[in-house]
Design a protein around this motif. Structure first.
Motif, PDB file in Angstrom:
ATOM      1  N   TYR A 232       0.814  -1.210   0.000  1.00 15.37           N
ATOM      2  CA  TYR A 232       0.000   0.000   0.000  1.00 15.37           C
ATOM      3  C   TYR A 232       0.849   1.261   0.000  1.00 15.37           C
ATOM      4  CZ  TYR A 232      -0.105   1.205   5.087  1.00 15.37           C
ATOM      5  OH  TYR A 232       0.182   1.603   6.358  1.00 15.37           O
ATOM      6  N   GLY A 236       0.182   4.102  -2.748  1.00 15.05           N
ATOM      7  CA  GLY A 236       0.126   5.526  -2.450  1.00 15.05           C
ATOM      8  C   GLY A 236       1.055   6.341  -3.330  1.00 15.05           C
ATOM      9  N   CYS A 258       1.144  10.503   2.155  1.00 18.46           N
ATOM     10  CA  CYS A 258       2.191   9.545   1.784  1.00 18.46           C
ATOM     11  C   CYS A 258       3.305   9.506   2.820  1.00 18.46           C
ATOM     12  CB  CYS A 258       2.746   9.892   0.399  1.00 18.46           C
ATOM     13  SG  CYS A 258       1.579   9.617  -0.956  1.00 18.46           S
ATOM     14  N   SER A 303      -5.206   3.013   0.942  1.00 25.12           N
ATOM     15  CA  SER A 303      -4.873   3.882  -0.189  1.00 25.12           C
ATOM     16  C   SER A 303      -6.021   4.823  -0.558  1.00 25.12           C
ATOM     17  CB  SER A 303      -4.501   3.036  -1.416  1.00 25.12           C
ATOM     18  OG  SER A 303      -5.593   2.233  -1.835  1.00 25.12           O
TER      19      SER A 303
END
Length: 449
Positions: A232, A236, A258, A303
């Motif tokens: 993930y 991202g 992020c 996400s």
């Protein structure tokens, strides 16, 4: 010897089943393959329903928050199921998922990083695990950066998100089949949660406790510590790259999301050894539940804030940015401090730091910590986890509910886990648990829950 005596009753033809000594085969079976005595998740009926509900929720999250609409009030008007099968799955998306899985498997098998022993198993043995998660993270992010530098389609995850959901779902199901097949081999240790004799239930919960491919590749470590966490983060970054491709810049909310998620993953892999003590790792078998929830469900939800920001850029007021940073920092401190206290005490209760903690001695001979963060609430690590996830969601603003599903689903999951833990501990510690609950009154959030 007294322990070997057999009592015969008048008129009996031999020893009662409860009185006789277990044969070596029976003893081995009780150790390696204990029968499931209590159903979870609603038993076979609940498991059967979950086979359909989990994928439906995963696809719902995608269709409810797409490029053209991410609003619960507009789902009815904007909802459209693709009719072309190529919109659901493609060879390319399946290749990306399989390729990523193979890369993580290869990196895990590299003899780098320390080898640590896992929890003591029912037969007294302890498996060895290679702690090289940070290496896998660095290599994976480095590969992503190189592909971006050489103008390769690093936005593939965003551009083909529906295909990726289906591809990961297929891989998760295949791994479930592999793990179940391995559980049928002789001498394999089974999970006490997934050996009921009901196929649908056992396949869902997972029969094999610690399935390994070629005795080297640990499936749990591959799923938990590699595919989910690193997966993930890369998802991202794909959203970040898409926003840059579309707008020519990366917004501050996207950077915050992020960066905070990278910290979360970096922490998880830096303290990778801690994962060996969680319930899913030490007691849960590898089945459809773990494979689908960890490989499909969580990455989709984690996400979601970044995916939302690609198509819905927001400008955050300074007060909200300050709130986000405070939530993230305080949440991380609580999360890390509580996990460090817990794992330090478990590894060495006689250390200087552990001796400073107050404990409640139980009739079982074990201790329950009642000081530090663990005297504040019963699951302070859950509280920190929730605060960090809420910070991620706040990066999307406050005008839409959909991005907050990341927080909502985690909240529901942790409440369920805390309630289940409370029920299990009440059976385990009996009156001592009542005493503990009178001292540490709240489960997750002080004065609320």
């Amino acid at each position: 010897m007294l322990a070997q005596e057999v009592t015969k009753r008048k008129g009996s033809r031999g020893p009662r089943k409860d009185d006789r000594m277990a044969t070596p085969l029976e003893a081995m079976t009780a150790t390696l393959a204990p029968k499931t005595t209590e159903y979870k998740f609603g038993g076979p009926i609940g498991a059967t329903i979950s086979y359909f509900v989990l994928p439906l929720i995963a696809y719902f999250v995608y269709f409810a928050c797409r490029r053209d609409a991410c609003d619960l009030t507009k789902i009815a008007s904007s909802f459209r199921l693709p009719r072309d099968v190529n919109e659901w799955i493609s060879v390319e998306s399946l290749g990306v998922v399989v390729g990523f899985m193979l890369l993580q498997a290869l990196l895990y098998c590299i003899p780098a990083g320390k080898a640590v022993s896992g929890s003591i198993l029912r037969d007294g043995s302890r498996l060895k695990y290679r702690m090289n998660g940070l290496l896998s993270l660095i290599v994976s992010v480095g590969v992503f950066g190189a592909l971006w530098y050489y103008r390769q389609p690093v936005t593939f995850v965003y551009d083909h998100f529906l295909e990726m959901i289906t591809a990961v779902s297929i891989v998760a199901f295949v791994l479930s089949v592999v793990a179940h097949s391995m559980s049928l081999q002789r001498g394999v240790m089974l999970s006490e949660y997934g050996n009921s004799g009901n196929f649908l239930y056992d396949f869902f919960m997972g029969r094999a406790l610690n399935p390994r491919i070629a005795s080297v590749l640990d499936m749990k470590m591959l799923i938990f510590g590699r595919f989910m966490l690193i997966g993930y983060i890369l998802a991202g970054l794909s959203m970040l790259a898409k926003q840059y491709e579309t707008d020519g810049k990366v917004s501050l909310p996207m950077v915050l999301v992020c960066a905070m998620q990278f910290l979360y993953v970096f922490d998880g892999l830096y303290f990778e050894e801690d994962i060996l003590s969680i319930n899913e790792f030490s007691k849960q078998g590898v089945g459809f539940l773990i494979c689908y929830a960890i490989m499909v469900f969580r990455p989709i939800l984690y996400s979601l804030p970044a995916r939302f920001l690609v198509d819905n850029p927001v400008e955050l007021p300074q007060m909200q940015i300050a709130t986000i940073l405070i939530l993230e920092v305080v949440g991380y401190v609580i999360y890390r401090w509580s996990n460090t206290q817990k794992n330090s005490y478990r590894r060495n209760p006689d250390s200087e730091s552990s001796k400073r903690l107050k404990v409640l001695k139980t009739a079982r001979g074990t201790n329950l910590v009642i000081s530090g963060l663990w005297g504040f609430v019963r699951h302070p690590n859950y509280l920190g986890d929730l605060m960090m996830h809420l910070a991620w969601c706040l990066c999307t603003g406050v005008g839409h509910f959909m991005p907050y599903l990341t927080f909502v689903f985690l909240l529901l999951m942790l409440i369920g886990r805390a309630n289940q833990d409370d029920a299990d501990c009440r059976k385990k510690y009996k009156l001592d648990w009542d005493t503990y609950c009178n001292i540490v009154r709240y489960k997750i959030v002080p004065y609320i829950f």
